[in-house]
Design a protein around this motif. Structure first.
Motif, PDB file in Angstrom:
ATOM      1  N   ASP A 172      18.572 -40.210  10.136  1.00  0.00           N
ATOM      2  CA  ASP A 172      18.279 -38.868  10.505  1.00  0.00           C
ATOM      3  C   ASP A 172      16.734 -38.939  10.802  1.00  0.00           C
ATOM      4  O   ASP A 172      15.858 -38.578   9.993  1.00  0.00           O
ATOM      5  CB  ASP A 172      18.423 -38.138   9.282  1.00  0.00           C
ATOM      6  N   TRP A 173      16.568 -39.047  12.298  1.00  0.00           N
ATOM      7  CA  TRP A 173      15.076 -39.381  12.837  1.00  0.00           C
ATOM      8  C   TRP A 173      14.033 -38.009  12.544  1.00  0.00           C
ATOM      9  O   TRP A 173      13.007 -37.799  11.936  1.00  0.00           O
ATOM     10  CB  TRP A 173      15.116 -39.775  14.072  1.00  0.00           C
ATOM     11  N   PRO A 174      14.719 -36.652  12.854  1.00  0.00           N
ATOM     12  CA  PRO A 174      13.956 -35.579  12.435  1.00  0.00           C
ATOM     13  C   PRO A 174      13.514 -35.214  11.218  1.00  0.00           C
ATOM     14  O   PRO A 174      12.293 -35.236  10.957  1.00  0.00           O
ATOM     15  CB  PRO A 174      15.026 -34.443  12.822  1.00  0.00           C
ATOM     16  N   VAL A 175      14.406 -35.680  10.072  1.00  0.00           N
ATOM     17  CA  VAL A 175      13.960 -35.707   8.720  1.00  0.00           C
ATOM     18  C   VAL A 175      12.863 -36.655   8.438  1.00  0.00           C
ATOM     19  O   VAL A 175      11.899 -36.290   7.804  1.00  0.00           O
ATOM     20  CB  VAL A 175      15.068 -35.910   7.797  1.00  0.00           C
ATOM     21  N   LEU A 176      13.011 -38.005   8.808  1.00  0.00           N
ATOM     22  CA  LEU A 176      12.076 -38.793   8.568  1.00  0.00           C
ATOM     23  C   LEU A 176      10.832 -38.784   9.333  1.00  0.00           C
ATOM     24  O   LEU A 176       9.602 -39.007   8.689  1.00  0.00           O
ATOM     25  CB  LEU A 176      12.593 -40.512   9.210  1.00  0.00           C
ATOM     26  N   MET A 177      10.984 -38.282  10.779  1.00  0.00           N
ATOM     27  CA  MET A 177       9.455 -37.884  11.288  1.00  0.00           C
ATOM     28  C   MET A 177       8.772 -36.747  10.538  1.00  0.00           C
ATOM     29  O   MET A 177       7.430 -36.679  10.511  1.00  0.00           O
ATOM     30  CB  MET A 177       9.857 -37.562  12.651  1.00  0.00           C
ATOM     31  N   ARG A 178       9.281 -35.782   9.922  1.00  0.00           N
ATOM     32  CA  ARG A 178       8.733 -34.666   9.469  1.00  0.00           C
ATOM     33  C   ARG A 178       8.206 -35.070   8.131  1.00  0.00           C
ATOM     34  O   ARG A 178       7.154 -34.800   7.620  1.00  0.00           O
ATOM     35  CB  ARG A 178       9.929 -33.411   9.064  1.00  0.00           C
ATOM     36  N   ALA A 179       9.100 -36.127   7.207  1.00  0.00           N
ATOM     37  CA  ALA A 179       8.364 -36.612   6.066  1.00  0.00           C
ATOM     38  C   ALA A 179       7.304 -37.302   6.292  1.00  0.00           C
ATOM     39  O   ALA A 179       6.391 -37.334   5.605  1.00  0.00           O
ATOM     40  CB  ALA A 179       9.597 -37.413   5.357  1.00  0.00           C
ATOM     41  N   GLY A 180       7.173 -38.040   7.192  1.00  0.00           N
ATOM     42  CA  GLY A 180       6.044 -38.972   7.761  1.00  0.00           C
ATOM     43  C   GLY A 180       4.799 -38.148   8.310  1.00  0.00           C
ATOM     44  O   GLY A 180       3.602 -38.512   7.911  1.00  0.00           O
ATOM     45  N   MET A 181       5.164 -37.530   9.181  1.00  0.00           N
ATOM     46  CA  MET A 181       4.007 -36.838  10.093  1.00  0.00           C
ATOM     47  C   MET A 181       3.445 -35.341   9.303  1.00  0.00           C
ATOM     48  O   MET A 181       2.470 -35.210   9.391  1.00  0.00           O
ATOM     49  CB  MET A 181       4.545 -36.465  11.444  1.00  0.00           C
ATOM     50  N   GLN A 182       4.534 -34.637   8.645  1.00  0.00           N
ATOM     51  CA  GLN A 182       4.106 -33.554   8.083  1.00  0.00           C
ATOM     52  C   GLN A 182       3.781 -33.840   6.475  1.00  0.00           C
ATOM     53  O   GLN A 182       2.668 -33.598   5.868  1.00  0.00           O
ATOM     54  CB  GLN A 182       5.151 -32.430   7.892  1.00  0.00           C
ATOM     55  N   LEU A 212       3.404 -36.931   4.758  1.00  0.00           N
ATOM     56  CA  LEU A 212       2.433 -37.934   4.667  1.00  0.00           C
ATOM     57  C   LEU A 212       1.106 -37.931   5.458  1.00  0.00           C
ATOM     58  O   LEU A 212       0.278 -38.697   5.422  1.00  0.00           O
ATOM     59  CB  LEU A 212       2.921 -39.103   4.955  1.00  0.00           C
ATOM     60  N   ARG A 213       1.030 -36.986   6.367  1.00  0.00           N
ATOM     61  CA  ARG A 213       0.162 -36.672   7.175  1.00  0.00           C
ATOM     62  C   ARG A 213      -0.286 -37.904   8.150  1.00  0.00           C
ATOM     63  O   ARG A 213      -1.383 -38.355   8.548  1.00  0.00           O
ATOM     64  CB  ARG A 213      -1.276 -36.285   6.631  1.00  0.00           C
ATOM     65  N   LEU A 214       0.994 -38.672   8.702  1.00  0.00           N
ATOM     66  CA  LEU A 214       0.731 -39.696   9.641  1.00  0.00           C
ATOM     67  C   LEU A 214       0.580 -39.481  10.864  1.00  0.00           C
ATOM     68  O   LEU A 214       1.168 -38.437  11.338  1.00  0.00           O
ATOM     69  CB  LEU A 214       1.818 -40.812   9.557  1.00  0.00           C
ATOM     70  N   ARG A 219       4.640 -47.402  13.628  1.00  0.00           N
ATOM     71  CA  ARG A 219       4.229 -48.744  13.515  1.00  0.00           C
ATOM     72  C   ARG A 219       4.640 -49.199  12.071  1.00  0.00           C
ATOM     73  O   ARG A 219       4.875 -50.302  11.779  1.00  0.00           O
ATOM     74  CB  ARG A 219       2.718 -49.037  13.426  1.00  0.00           C
ATOM     75  N   LEU A 220       5.224 -48.364  11.307  1.00  0.00           N
ATOM     76  CA  LEU A 220       5.886 -48.705  10.079  1.00  0.00           C
ATOM     77  C   LEU A 220       7.118 -49.290   9.910  1.00  0.00           C
ATOM     78  O   LEU A 220       7.981 -48.978  10.989  1.00  0.00           O
ATOM     79  CB  LEU A 220       5.763 -47.327   9.058  1.00  0.00           C
ATOM     80  N   THR A 221       7.361 -50.176   9.140  1.00  0.00           N
ATOM     81  CA  THR A 221       8.825 -50.597   9.134  1.00  0.00           C
ATOM     82  C   THR A 221       9.477 -49.705   8.148  1.00  0.00           C
ATOM     83  O   THR A 221       9.073 -48.920   7.282  1.00  0.00           O
ATOM     84  CB  THR A 221       8.563 -52.084   8.365  1.00  0.00           C
ATOM     85  N   PRO A 222      10.648 -49.637   8.199  1.00  0.00           N
ATOM     86  CA  PRO A 222      11.804 -48.782   7.293  1.00  0.00           C
ATOM     87  C   PRO A 222      11.331 -49.078   5.767  1.00  0.00           C
ATOM     88  O   PRO A 222      11.031 -47.978   5.014  1.00  0.00           O
ATOM     89  CB  PRO A 222      12.977 -49.212   7.680  1.00  0.00           C
ATOM     90  N   ALA A 223      11.173 -50.372   5.290  1.00  0.00           N
ATOM     91  CA  ALA A 223      10.594 -50.406   3.886  1.00  0.00           C
ATOM     92  C   ALA A 223       9.310 -49.962   3.726  1.00  0.00           C
ATOM     93  O   ALA A 223       9.102 -49.227   2.381  1.00  0.00           O
ATOM     94  CB  ALA A 223      10.534 -51.863   3.753  1.00  0.00           C
TER      95      ALA A 223
END
Length: 68
Positions: A5-15, A17-19, A26-30
């Protein structure tokens, strides 16, 4: 196999975690899972773990199977 679920992961990462986008991609899934608190990483290797590793892949002497 489940879909990612890319939209969920992108929201979690960019909003969450502020990435920046380039940092996120550049992050690996792990790494992402660890940053999101979904894992605790690996534990340090124990002596028993090292012994098992050495038994499985023993060191060889210089002239054994290395062509020299």
């Amino acid at each position: 196999m489940s879909r990612i679920d890319w939209p969920v992961l992108m929201r979690a990462g960019m909003q969450g975690l502020r990435l920046r986008p380039e940092e996120f991609w550049r992050l690996t899934p792990a790494e992402l899972a660890l940053m999101l608190g979904q894992g605790y990483g690996r534990r340090p290797m124990t002596r028993a773990g090292l012994a098992a590793l050495l038994a499985r892949w023993p060191d060889r002497k210089k002239d054994q199977d290395d062509g020299g």
